[in-house]
Design an enzyme around this catalytic site. Structure first.
Site, PDB file in Angstrom:
ATOM      1  N   LYS A 124       1.012  -1.281   0.045  1.00  0.00           N
ATOM      2  CA  LYS A 124      -0.069  -0.049   0.056  1.00  0.00           C
ATOM      3  C   LYS A 124       0.778   1.538  -0.089  1.00  0.00           C
ATOM      4  O   LYS A 124       0.480   2.435  -0.767  1.00  0.00           O
ATOM      5  CB  LYS A 124      -0.914   0.023   1.156  1.00  0.00           C
ATOM      6  CG  LYS A 124      -0.427  -0.405   2.526  1.00  0.00           C
ATOM      7  CD  LYS A 124      -1.637  -0.392   3.474  1.00  0.00           C
ATOM      8  CE  LYS A 124      -1.126  -0.336   4.873  1.00  0.00           C
ATOM      9  NZ  LYS A 124      -0.462  -1.842   5.154  1.00  0.00           N
ATOM     10  N   ASN A 147      -1.113   6.765   6.669  1.00  0.00           N
ATOM     11  CA  ASN A 147      -0.153   6.005   7.319  1.00  0.00           C
ATOM     12  C   ASN A 147       1.101   6.149   6.927  1.00  0.00           C
ATOM     13  O   ASN A 147       2.204   5.321   7.241  1.00  0.00           O
ATOM     14  CB  ASN A 147      -1.003   4.441   7.092  1.00  0.00           C
ATOM     15  CG  ASN A 147      -0.080   3.399   8.032  1.00  0.00           C
ATOM     16  OD1 ASN A 147      -0.196   3.721   9.129  1.00  0.00           O
ATOM     17  ND2 ASN A 147       0.273   2.099   7.399  1.00  0.00           N
ATOM     18  N   HIS A 192      -0.714  -8.646  12.030  1.00  0.00           N
ATOM     19  CA  HIS A 192      -1.503  -8.347  13.383  1.00  0.00           C
ATOM     20  C   HIS A 192      -2.401  -9.005  14.106  1.00  0.00           C
ATOM     21  O   HIS A 192      -3.168  -8.576  14.888  1.00  0.00           O
ATOM     22  CB  HIS A 192      -2.066  -6.990  12.948  1.00  0.00           C
ATOM     23  CG  HIS A 192      -1.490  -6.137  12.056  1.00  0.00           C
ATOM     24  ND1 HIS A 192      -0.211  -5.409  12.470  1.00  0.00           N
ATOM     25  CD2 HIS A 192      -1.706  -5.451  10.672  1.00  0.00           C
ATOM     26  CE1 HIS A 192       0.300  -4.671  11.513  1.00  0.00           C
ATOM     27  NE2 HIS A 192      -0.695  -4.755  10.495  1.00  0.00           N
TER      28      HIS A 192
END
Length: 446
Positions: A124, A147, A192
């Site tokens: 990304k 981000n 995560h």
């Protein structure tokens, strides 16, 4: 501030910001510049959080633990992406009906130009940066962040034609009203798991990017990336549908609906994943009315994010690629998968292996025309992986050896699959040294 943004702030007087650092400071600065007279308090459970010295004296600040009394007295809590919504103190505030948002939600209340956003487990940052670079190349004023790089709220200070945001699953958890001209969901892989209950929980957080999107850009090879709601979709992949690839006269092209746009070999980016990344950037730009043929020159010259499969030298038909950010096995595997070589790959690996088992690299190495150069603390771990493997103490020694062997069509790549801390301050310093040596040796070759 627009009327819709003002409406959001009605009845909000007391705001508690949870978590400092770059994002938290951007939130505090933004709140202080609003026309409302807000009471702002900041909590950070770390004893010495970064950024506390930058807080104004009129901001109440508490560090080292929670202040539940502050949270339960707030009209609005703005939490850092690093704080899970499942945290008991946050859950207590939510149970009392107190609104909990992140910085992206505040951005959503105020943004008054089209926004495109990108999420996914991998790629990304490159797609976000590339989309911004291509949009700027046709004269648009573009705000790129989220981000990656600049916090989203800081982007609001400038007049822009288009916002391009990278959004993590953590940021999406606290975002509920972001309107997007297009939302790209690149892929989903296990990550995560310390934060989520499982893959379904993680996938659901990513799906939030589609809540108010006009269009979804999805991966044809990953069903997780398709929206659960009913919005128009455009897909990308490695066949001739929609945004894909075509072969013409033994040459592969990026294409739209089977119509060629640019030959893959004309791109400065290397690796199969970057073919996909380029297709996504094109799909996003088309969704906001950018003429694709106009951005092709910039796409050809884009060399990638620093230290991520970045072309740093190209001389006499020899390319030197800095992928120093590949600090683990998965990153190196991604860089090697789908590499298209006309000559030999000279691959530099090694550093601090963190106890990883590198044996799964052997099959991909054996499928390539490769010479392996192993250096650093755990360089020995790579020696059994390929018959060509040579052992060096330092990266510089390895590159000196490579410089005597490279020929036109060869690719020299640092993709070490290891951390850098045995010989460098960080992966950036390692990548900078590779780049310096690449320039030196590229200029020596006649």
């Amino acid at each position: 501030m627009s009327h819709s943004a003002l409406d959001k702030w009605q009845n909000i007087e007391k705001v508690v910001v949870v978590g400092l650092g770059v994002t938290g400071l951007s939130v505090v600065n933004y709140l202080q510049n609003l026309p409302q007279d807000l009471s702002i308090k900041v909590i950070d459970t770390r004893t010495q959080p970064p950024g506390q010295e930058s807080l104004r004296s009129d901001v109440d600040f508490h560090s080292g633990s929670w202040r539940t009394d502050w949270l339960l007295d707030a009209d609005l809590i703005v939490t850092n992406p690093g704080i899970a919504l499942a945290t008991p103190e946050i859950q207590q505030a939510l149970a009392q009906g107190i609104q909990v948002v992140g910085d992206i939600e505040l951005f959503a209340w105020a943004a008054n130009a089209p926004v495109v956003a990108i999420t996914g487990s991998n790629g990304k940052s490159t797609v976000t940066d590339l989309t911004g670079v291509l949009a700027k190349s046709v004269g648009l004023n573009v705000g790129v962040g989220g981000n990656i790089g600049v916090p989203a709220l800081d982007l609001l200070a400038d007049d822009v034609d288009l916002y391009v945001l990278e959004l993590s699953s953590f940021q999406l958890e606290t975002t509920s009203s972001l309107h997007l001209a297009a939302a790209a969901y690149l892929n989903l892989s296990e990550d995560h798991m310390d934060r989520y209950q499982g893959m379904e929980d993680y996938a659901a957080a990513k799906q939030r990017i589609f809540m108010h999107a006009d269009k979804a850009i999805v991966n044809r090879d990953d069903r997780f990336t398709y929206p659960n709601n009913d919005i128009p979709t455009v897909s990308f992949g490695f066949d001739e549908q929609e945004f894909g690839v075509v072969w013409l006269e033994a040459q592969e092209y990026l294409a739209k609906q089977g119509q060629p746009l640019v030959a893959v070999e004309e791109l400065s980016l290397v690796g199969r994943h970057n073919v996909a990344n380029s297709l996504v950037a094109l799909a996003l730009l088309e969704s906001v009315g950018v003429e694709l043929t106009a951005v092709i020159p910039a796409l050809k010259t884009y060399t990638g994010l620093t230290h991520r499969c970045q072309l740093v030298a190209d001389n006499h038909g020899i390319k030197w690629i800095n992928d120093s950010k590949a600090t683990n096995l998965a990153s190196t595997f991604a860089a090697l998968s789908g590499l298209q070589l006309t000559g030999k790959l000279h691959l530099l690996v090694g550093g601090v292996g963190k106890g990883a088992d590198f044996s799964s690299l052997a099959p991909v190495l054996n499928s390539l025309n490769v010479a392996l150069y192993c250096f650093g603390q755990d360089g020995d771990e790579f020696m059994p992986l390929h018959a060509s493997a040579l052992r060096f103490e330092t990266m510089e020694q390895a590159m000196a050896d490579i410089s005597t062997k490279v020929k036109q069509g060869d690719l020299v790549m640092l993709s070490p699959a290891c951390a850098s801390l045995d010989q460098f301050k960080n992966f950036m310093a390692r990548g900078d040294e590779f780049t310096r040596l690449a320039h030196y040796y590229a200029n020596q070759i006649e």
